[in-house]
Scaffold this motif. Structure first.
Motif, PDB file in Angstrom:
ATOM      1  N   ALA A  60      -4.151  -3.909 -12.655  1.00  0.00           N
ATOM      2  CA  ALA A  60      -3.587  -3.703 -11.316  1.00  0.00           C
ATOM      3  C   ALA A  60      -3.446  -2.235 -10.945  1.00  0.00           C
ATOM      4  N   GLU A  61      -2.939  -1.429 -11.849  1.00  0.00           N
ATOM      5  CA  GLU A  61      -2.640  -0.040 -11.477  1.00  0.00           C
ATOM      6  C   GLU A  61      -3.862   0.710 -10.973  1.00  0.00           C
ATOM      7  N   PRO A  62      -4.971   0.783 -11.737  1.00  0.00           N
ATOM      8  CA  PRO A  62      -6.112   1.547 -11.217  1.00  0.00           C
ATOM      9  C   PRO A  62      -6.717   0.928  -9.968  1.00  0.00           C
ATOM     10  N   GLU A  63      -6.734  -0.409  -9.877  1.00  0.00           N
ATOM     11  CA  GLU A  63      -7.351  -1.041  -8.719  1.00  0.00           C
ATOM     12  C   GLU A  63      -6.533  -0.808  -7.449  1.00  0.00           C
ATOM     13  N   VAL A  64      -5.225  -0.902  -7.570  1.00  0.00           N
ATOM     14  CA  VAL A  64      -4.373  -0.693  -6.397  1.00  0.00           C
ATOM     15  C   VAL A  64      -4.372   0.779  -5.989  1.00  0.00           C
ATOM     16  N   LEU A  65      -4.234   1.665  -6.961  1.00  0.00           N
ATOM     17  CA  LEU A  65      -4.214   3.092  -6.639  1.00  0.00           C
ATOM     18  C   LEU A  65      -5.500   3.529  -5.942  1.00  0.00           C
ATOM     19  N   ALA A  66      -6.628   2.971  -6.368  1.00  0.00           N
ATOM     20  CA  ALA A  66      -7.906   3.343  -5.761  1.00  0.00           C
ATOM     21  C   ALA A  66      -7.955   2.992  -4.278  1.00  0.00           C
ATOM     22  N   ARG A  67      -7.154   2.008  -3.872  1.00  0.00           N
ATOM     23  CA  ARG A  67      -7.189   1.548  -2.483  1.00  0.00           C
ATOM     24  C   ARG A  67      -6.045   2.080  -1.624  1.00  0.00           C
ATOM     25  N   LEU A  68      -4.930   2.404  -2.238  1.00  0.00           N
ATOM     26  CA  LEU A  68      -3.764   2.786  -1.448  1.00  0.00           C
ATOM     27  C   LEU A  68      -3.427   4.264  -1.480  1.00  0.00           C
ATOM     28  N   LEU A  69      -3.959   5.004  -2.421  1.00  0.00           N
ATOM     29  CA  LEU A  69      -3.684   6.438  -2.432  1.00  0.00           C
ATOM     30  C   LEU A  69      -4.240   7.069  -1.154  1.00  0.00           C
ATOM     31  N   GLY A  70      -3.451   7.902  -0.525  1.00  0.00           N
ATOM     32  CA  GLY A  70      -3.895   8.565   0.685  1.00  0.00           C
ATOM     33  C   GLY A  70      -3.774   7.739   1.944  1.00  0.00           C
ATOM     34  N   LEU A 107       4.836  -5.417 -13.563  1.00  0.00           N
ATOM     35  CA  LEU A 107       3.995  -5.276 -12.377  1.00  0.00           C
ATOM     36  C   LEU A 107       4.823  -4.996 -11.135  1.00  0.00           C
ATOM     37  N   LEU A 108       5.880  -5.761 -10.971  1.00  0.00           N
ATOM     38  CA  LEU A 108       6.708  -5.613  -9.780  1.00  0.00           C
ATOM     39  C   LEU A 108       7.423  -4.266  -9.766  1.00  0.00           C
ATOM     40  N   ALA A 109       7.932  -3.859 -10.917  1.00  0.00           N
ATOM     41  CA  ALA A 109       8.655  -2.585 -10.977  1.00  0.00           C
ATOM     42  C   ALA A 109       7.727  -1.426 -10.671  1.00  0.00           C
ATOM     43  N   TRP A 110       6.519  -1.469 -11.227  1.00  0.00           N
ATOM     44  CA  TRP A 110       5.563  -0.385 -10.976  1.00  0.00           C
ATOM     45  C   TRP A 110       5.230  -0.298  -9.485  1.00  0.00           C
ATOM     46  N   ALA A 111       4.920  -1.445  -8.873  1.00  0.00           N
ATOM     47  CA  ALA A 111       4.518  -1.432  -7.471  1.00  0.00           C
ATOM     48  C   ALA A 111       5.695  -1.123  -6.549  1.00  0.00           C
ATOM     49  N   ALA A 112       6.860  -1.712  -6.828  1.00  0.00           N
ATOM     50  CA  ALA A 112       8.006  -1.549  -5.930  1.00  0.00           C
ATOM     51  C   ALA A 112       8.554  -0.129  -5.935  1.00  0.00           C
ATOM     52  N   ALA A 113       8.248   0.616  -6.982  1.00  0.00           N
ATOM     53  CA  ALA A 113       8.665   2.024  -7.001  1.00  0.00           C
ATOM     54  C   ALA A 113       7.856   2.861  -6.016  1.00  0.00           C
ATOM     55  N   ARG A 114       6.760   2.289  -5.507  1.00  0.00           N
ATOM     56  CA  ARG A 114       5.845   3.048  -4.647  1.00  0.00           C
ATOM     57  C   ARG A 114       5.702   2.483  -3.235  1.00  0.00           C
ATOM     58  N   TRP A 115       5.735   1.150  -3.119  1.00  0.00           N
ATOM     59  CA  TRP A 115       5.426   0.515  -1.844  1.00  0.00           C
ATOM     60  C   TRP A 115       6.293  -0.722  -1.630  1.00  0.00           C
ATOM     61  N   PRO A 116       6.311  -1.246  -0.409  1.00  0.00           N
ATOM     62  CA  PRO A 116       6.885  -2.577  -0.194  1.00  0.00           C
ATOM     63  C   PRO A 116       6.095  -3.620  -0.996  1.00  0.00           C
ATOM     64  N   VAL A 117       6.806  -4.568  -1.568  1.00  0.00           N
ATOM     65  CA  VAL A 117       6.177  -5.570  -2.439  1.00  0.00           C
ATOM     66  C   VAL A 117       6.704  -6.957  -2.083  1.00  0.00           C
ATOM     67  N   LEU A 118       5.806  -7.927  -2.067  1.00  0.00           N
ATOM     68  CA  LEU A 118       6.149  -9.336  -1.929  1.00  0.00           C
ATOM     69  C   LEU A 118       5.489 -10.101  -3.067  1.00  0.00           C
ATOM     70  N   MET A 119       6.037 -11.283  -3.381  1.00  0.00           N
ATOM     71  CA  MET A 119       5.429 -12.117  -4.417  1.00  0.00           C
ATOM     72  C   MET A 119       5.427 -13.577  -4.004  1.00  0.00           C
ATOM     73  N   LEU A 120       4.291 -14.239  -4.270  1.00  0.00           N
ATOM     74  CA  LEU A 120       4.168 -15.681  -4.105  1.00  0.00           C
ATOM     75  C   LEU A 120       4.159 -16.334  -5.478  1.00  0.00           C
ATOM     76  N   GLY A 121       4.884 -17.427  -5.612  1.00  0.00           N
ATOM     77  CA  GLY A 121       4.861 -18.177  -6.861  1.00  0.00           C
ATOM     78  C   GLY A 121       3.612 -19.022  -6.979  1.00  0.00           C
ATOM     79  N   PRO A 122       3.323 -19.539  -8.181  1.00  0.00           N
ATOM     80  CA  PRO A 122       2.128 -20.374  -8.372  1.00  0.00           C
ATOM     81  C   PRO A 122       2.230 -21.673  -7.579  1.00  0.00           C
ATOM     82  N   PRO A 123       1.110 -22.134  -7.029  1.00  0.00           N
ATOM     83  CA  PRO A 123       1.107 -23.372  -6.236  1.00  0.00           C
ATOM     84  C   PRO A 123       1.014 -24.607  -7.131  1.00  0.00           C
ATOM     85  N   PRO A 124       1.098 -25.805  -6.533  1.00  0.00           N
ATOM     86  CA  PRO A 124       0.954 -27.033  -7.326  1.00  0.00           C
ATOM     87  C   PRO A 124      -0.446 -27.165  -7.914  1.00  0.00           C
TER      88      PRO A 124
END
Length: 202
Positions: A60-70, A107-124
């Motif tokens: 997650a970290e490298p993939e998200v940073l590549a898209r959201l930095l800047g 995952l949540l702590a890393w992302a929430a320290a930088r951006w707004p974060v939401l989470m969906l639980g697993p579906p049926p």
């Protein structure tokens, strides 16, 4: 002036929209709805089939940073995972529930320290009652994690369990992933979620 917003959707095959003959999934549908509300939403779909929380923690970290930095302030991350953690291999879950919780916290702590974060639980999971029960239990644990971290959480398991379009779509396909009608039902839940509407307000 139209609002610019960039969101990384990080997760598994349900985030990727596997099984949807329209190729939209729920992410494509809520993205289109945001545009209709006047939000220029760039959706980065980072859903990968068979990914567990452990897989996401690695990538997650490298993939998200590549898209959201800047991207200034116009960015957020939405997570959706857990179903693959509950899949049995050699009679054991691919990721034990305690490890799934640990991965979610990281995952949540890393992302929430930088951006707004939401989470969906697993579906049926229509194909296997025991697997479905494990997913429901994990969803409850994720909900508790998010509550403790003050991160909005959407329970998809409970509501979708009562929606025929989700179950029937999955049973017509591979038994796990719904068709377009099922993803439309999930997208409707997201669209009605106050946390999502607040994030994607014009």
């Amino acid at each position: 002036m139209i609002r610019d917003l960039r969101i990384c959707f990080v997760g598994d095959s349900f985030v990727a929209g596997a099984g949807d003959e329209t190729a939209l999934g729920w992410v494509g549908r809520v993205t289109a709805a945001a545009w209709q509300r006047g939000v220029a939403l760039t959706a980065y779909n980072l859903g990968v089939r068979r990914d567990t929380s452990a897989d996401l923690r690695r990538r997650a970290e490298p993939e998200v940073l590549a898209r959201l930095l800047g991207a200034g302030d116009a960015k957020a991350v939405v997570f959706g995972f857990g179903a693959n953690d509950c899949t049995l291999e050699d009679d054991m879950p691919r990721v034990p529930p305690e490890a799934s919780v640990e991965n979610a916290v990281a995952l949540l702590a890393w992302a929430a320290a930088r951006w707004p974060v939401l989470m969906l639980g697993p579906p049926p999971l229509a194909h296997d009652a025991a697997h479905d029960a494990r997913a429901a239990a994990l969803s409850s644990r994720f909900a508790a994690v998010c509550e403790g971290m003050d991160i909005p959480f959407l329970d998809t398991h409970g509501p979708l369990s009562g929606i025929a379009a989700w179950r029937n779509g999955a049973l017509r396909g591979d038994g796990v992933h719904p068709d377009g009608a099922g993803y439309a039902a999930l997208a409707a839940l997201v669209e009605q979620w106050p946390a999502w509407r607040n994030l994607t307000r014009p």
